[in-house]
Design a protein around this motif. Structure first.
Motif, short mmCIF file in Angstrom:
data_model
loop_
_atom_site.label_atom_id
_atom_site.label_comp_id
_atom_site.label_asym_id
_atom_site.label_seq_id
_atom_site.Cartn_x
_atom_site.Cartn_y
_atom_site.Cartn_z
N LYS A 142 13.98 -16.83 -4.10
CA LYS A 142 12.60 -17.31 -4.06
C LYS A 142 12.28 -17.85 -2.67
N THR A 143 11.19 -17.40 -2.10
CA THR A 143 10.77 -17.83 -0.78
C THR A 143 9.28 -17.60 -0.60
N ASP A 144 8.66 -18.41 0.23
CA ASP A 144 7.25 -18.23 0.54
C ASP A 144 7.06 -17.72 1.96
N LYS A 145 8.13 -17.19 2.56
CA LYS A 145 8.07 -16.75 3.95
C LYS A 145 7.62 -15.30 4.12
N ILE A 146 7.48 -14.55 3.03
CA ILE A 146 7.32 -13.10 3.12
C ILE A 146 5.86 -12.67 3.26
N THR A 147 5.62 -11.76 4.20
CA THR A 147 4.34 -11.07 4.36
C THR A 147 4.62 -9.57 4.33
N VAL A 148 3.78 -8.82 3.64
CA VAL A 148 3.92 -7.36 3.60
C VAL A 148 3.16 -6.76 4.78
N ILE A 149 3.88 -6.02 5.62
CA ILE A 149 3.26 -5.26 6.71
C ILE A 149 3.86 -3.87 6.68
N HIS A 150 3.02 -2.88 6.46
CA HIS A 150 3.49 -1.50 6.35
C HIS A 150 4.00 -0.97 7.69
N ASN A 151 4.79 0.08 7.62
CA ASN A 151 5.22 0.77 8.82
C ASN A 151 4.05 1.50 9.48
N PRO A 152 4.01 1.57 10.80
CA PRO A 152 2.91 2.26 11.48
C PRO A 152 3.15 3.76 11.61
N LEU A 153 2.07 4.50 11.61
CA LEU A 153 2.11 5.94 11.83
C LEU A 153 2.11 6.21 13.33
N ASN A 154 3.02 7.06 13.78
CA ASN A 154 3.05 7.42 15.19
C ASN A 154 1.79 8.18 15.57
N ILE A 155 1.19 7.83 16.71
CA ILE A 155 -0.08 8.42 17.11
C ILE A 155 0.04 9.92 17.40
N ARG A 156 1.27 10.42 17.55
CA ARG A 156 1.43 11.85 17.80
C ARG A 156 1.09 12.70 16.58
N TYR A 157 1.11 12.09 15.41
CA TYR A 157 0.80 12.84 14.19
C TYR A 157 -0.71 12.94 14.00
N ARG A 167 -7.75 16.19 1.93
CA ARG A 167 -8.87 15.35 2.38
C ARG A 167 -8.62 13.89 2.08
N MET A 168 -8.13 13.60 0.88
CA MET A 168 -7.83 12.21 0.51
C MET A 168 -6.69 11.65 1.36
N GLY A 169 -5.73 12.50 1.71
CA GLY A 169 -4.61 12.07 2.53
C GLY A 169 -5.05 11.64 3.92
N LEU A 170 -6.01 12.36 4.47
CA LEU A 170 -6.52 12.02 5.80
C LEU A 170 -7.25 10.67 5.79
N LYS A 171 -7.81 10.31 4.65
CA LYS A 171 -8.43 8.99 4.53
C LYS A 171 -7.36 7.91 4.34
N ASN A 172 -6.33 8.24 3.58
CA ASN A 172 -5.29 7.26 3.27
C ASN A 172 -4.57 6.76 4.51
N ILE A 173 -4.34 7.64 5.49
CA ILE A 173 -3.53 7.26 6.66
C ILE A 173 -4.21 6.23 7.56
N GLU A 174 -5.49 6.01 7.39
CA GLU A 174 -6.20 5.07 8.27
C GLU A 174 -5.61 3.67 8.21
N ARG A 175 -5.08 3.28 7.07
CA ARG A 175 -4.52 1.92 6.94
C ARG A 175 -3.16 1.77 7.60
N PHE A 176 -2.60 2.88 8.07
CA PHE A 176 -1.29 2.84 8.73
C PHE A 176 -1.39 3.04 10.24
N ARG A 177 -2.60 3.03 10.78
CA ARG A 177 -2.77 3.20 12.22
C ARG A 177 -2.04 2.07 12.95
N VAL A 178 -1.39 2.41 14.06
CA VAL A 178 -0.53 1.45 14.75
C VAL A 178 -1.31 0.25 15.28
N LYS A 179 -2.56 0.43 15.68
CA LYS A 179 -3.35 -0.71 16.18
C LYS A 179 -3.52 -1.76 15.10
N GLU A 180 -3.75 -1.32 13.87
CA GLU A 180 -3.91 -2.26 12.76
C GLU A 180 -2.60 -2.96 12.44
#
Length: 330
Positions: free
Chosen positions: A136-151, A301-314
């Motif tokens: 049990k801990t309150d230290k955890i934050t979820v941050i997804h892995n970033p998508l490489n801009i080459r893709y 088409r839906m996949g291309l929308k989904n990847i926006e949340r994994f952009r490395v800037k975000e």
């Protein structure tokens, strides 16, 4: 701000460095960035001591020390430093049956590192849930892995008569054998990314599957594999994240994957889900993709929308907020 990233030994694998390399490139626009690799690739007690001493000697005294994953034990050498620990998965505990080894892993790779770290990030909500089952801990934050801009999106006509199916990975969890069985009698070319042994080659020949096998590829060669294929096959039994899903989606390829956590979290429902333990489910999933053009194009088409949340800037923005919080806490 100064940030130092700690990586496991280079011989262990480059998946984590591949992911964090993307983050580091973006972070260099905002901070001073450095990295170091551990001298030992093993996890015996003397290796823990060796890596922890090495981390102590190479610690960042002025800024952030970010342990990128799988070398959690080096936090023993970073006590009283400003530290971030990223946890990718708990395979190092989940797959251990010996109770003594399990306790050893729990203590040095989970309990003590989390106690020492200022903040912990998990790459998926599923990993966070798994960690919280152990401690049990309150230290955890979820941050997804970033998508490489080459893709980037690469338009390509689907090869209906004989689609190229790119199966990503050959480890125990990548479910290759069931995938081969599922594709028996399906006209296709199975492109396997990752080294296979002679037994698997024999199994492929018996199943009369047309296949090719590539491994030890550069990052650019891997990206080209996505571009050249028609379907990305990723029906894994266990994952901490699922990078091939978003890499395939970003390229504009339809993805078949498992209806398990965290893959359902990462995919955004823009994939063909299957039961990874059921050969018939996998077979029907491939058939649906191949035969139903409208369905296939809709998933792309839906996949291309989904990847926006994994952009490395975000993703970099989220990490920067964590770094600033740790720096400001004394």
């Amino acid at each position: 701000m100064e940030i130092k990233y700690f990586f496991r030994h280079k011989s262990v694998g480059f998946s984590i460095q591949h992911v964090f390399g993307t983050l580091m490139t973006e972070m260099e626009k905002r901070a001073t960035v450095d990295k170091t690799h551990m001298p030992s690739s093993r996890s015996m007690p003397w290796d823990v001591v060796r890596n922890s001493v090495y981390a102590y000697k190479h610690r960042n005294k002025k800024g952030i020390n970010h342990i990128s994953g799988h070398v959690h034990e080096i936090l023993l050498g970073l006590i009283k430093q400003k530290t971030i620990l990223t946890i990718h998965d708990l395979v190092f505990i989940d797959n251990v049956r010996n109770p003594v080894k399990r306790l050893y892993k729990w203590l040095f790779w989970l309990y003590l590192p989390i106690k020492i770290a200022d903040k912990v990030t998990c790459i998926s909500a599923h990993t966070k849930e798994n960690v919280l089952r152990h401690i049990k801990t309150d230290k955890i934050t979820v941050i997804h892995n970033p998508l490489n801009i080459r893709y980037q999106y690469a338009q390509k006509a689907f090869r209906l008569s004989k689609p190229v199916i790119l199966h990503v990975g050959t480890g125990w969890n990548k479910n290759l054998k069931r995938t081969i069985t599922a594709l028996k009698d399906t006209p296709c070319h199975l492109r396997i990314l990752g080294k296979i042994d002679e037994d698997m080659k024999t199994y492929l020949h018996k199943a009369k599957i047309e296949f090719s096998n590539v491994y030890n590829l550069s990052d650019e060669e891997v990206r080209q594999e996505y571009i050249d294929c028609d379907i990305v096959s990723f029906p894994s039994l266990y994952e901490g994240f699922g990078m091939p899903i978003i890499e395939g989606q970003a390229t504009g390829r339809v993805v078949l994957t498992s209806r398990i956590k965290p893959l359902t979290e990462i995919s955004g429902n823009a994939v063909q889900y299957v039961d990874p333990t059921d050969v018939n489910s996998i077979r029907m999933g491939f058939e649906k993709i191949i035969k139903d053009e409208a369905y296939r194009e809709g998933l792309i088409r839906m996949g291309l929308k989904n990847i926006e949340r994994f952009r490395v800037k975000e993703i970099a923005k989220q990490y920067l907020e964590i770094y600033k919080e740790v720096m400001n806490n004394g």
